[in-house]
Scaffold this motif. Structure first.
Motif, PDB file in Angstrom:
ATOM      1  N   UNK A   1       0.796  -1.221   0.000  1.00 47.36           N
ATOM      2  CA  UNK A   1       0.000   0.000   0.000  1.00 47.36           C
ATOM      3  C   UNK A   1       0.832   1.276   0.000  1.00 47.36           C
ATOM      4  N   UNK A   2       2.137   1.175   0.213  1.00 47.33           N
ATOM      5  CA  UNK A   2       2.956   2.381   0.233  1.00 47.33           C
ATOM      6  C   UNK A   2       3.188   2.964  -1.158  1.00 47.33           C
ATOM      7  N   UNK A   3       2.956   2.175  -2.195  1.00 41.42           N
ATOM      8  CA  UNK A   3       3.145   2.660  -3.558  1.00 41.42           C
ATOM      9  C   UNK A   3       1.867   3.326  -4.059  1.00 41.42           C
ATOM     10  N   UNK A   4       1.999   4.509  -4.629  1.00 41.65           N
ATOM     11  CA  UNK A   4       0.838   5.206  -5.174  1.00 41.65           C
ATOM     12  C   UNK A   4       0.463   4.584  -6.519  1.00 41.65           C
ATOM     13  N   UNK A   5      -0.832   4.419  -6.735  1.00 42.81           N
ATOM     14  CA  UNK A   5      -1.360   3.875  -7.991  1.00 42.81           C
ATOM     15  C   UNK A   5      -2.492   4.770  -8.481  1.00 42.81           C
ATOM     16  N   UNK A   6      -2.664   4.834  -9.770  1.00 39.58           N
ATOM     17  CA  UNK A   6      -3.827   5.531 -10.333  1.00 39.58           C
ATOM     18  C   UNK A   6      -5.052   4.653 -10.156  1.00 39.58           C
ATOM     19  N   UNK A   7      -6.196   5.280 -10.010  1.00 43.81           N
ATOM     20  CA  UNK A   7      -7.439   4.547  -9.806  1.00 43.81           C
ATOM     21  C   UNK A   7      -8.462   4.851 -10.881  1.00 43.81           C
ATOM     22  N   UNK A   8      -9.323   3.872 -11.130  1.00 42.59           N
ATOM     23  CA  UNK A   8     -10.389   3.998 -12.121  1.00 42.59           C
ATOM     24  C   UNK A   8     -11.686   3.522 -11.479  1.00 42.59           C
ATOM     25  N   UNK A   9     -12.765   4.281 -11.661  1.00 48.63           N
ATOM     26  CA  UNK A   9     -14.092   3.872 -11.218  1.00 48.63           C
ATOM     27  C   UNK A   9     -14.847   3.384 -12.444  1.00 48.63           C
TER      28      UNK A   9
END
Length: 69
Positions: A27-35
């Motif tokens: 969870x420490x890595x940032x990821x882009x999100x899609x809804x």
């Protein structure tokens, strides 16, 4: 690909959804999100899991949910 059931509120109504998480670092890595929003089918579990899998395989975090009502 891991998925987990989630709940959140929209204008006082509790909505249910699924959060799909890509394999790999924690969870420490940032990821882009899609809804992903379903269309005429009315439920998130009919077509969206296949699309969510393809997107999480590409490294995105994906949320699917059922509309209120």
């Amino acid at each position: 690909m891991a998925s987990q059931a989630v709940n959140f509120y929209s204008e006082g109504t509790r909505l249910s959804g699924d959060l799909f998480l890509p394999d790999g670092p924690g969870s420490s890595e940032k990821r882009s999100g899609i809804v992903l929003c379903h269309g005429y089918t009315g439920v998130r579990n009919l077509y969206l899991p296949d699309t969510a899998k393809a997107l999480t395989d590409a490294g995105y975090v994906v949320l699917t949910f059922d509309y209120k009502g």
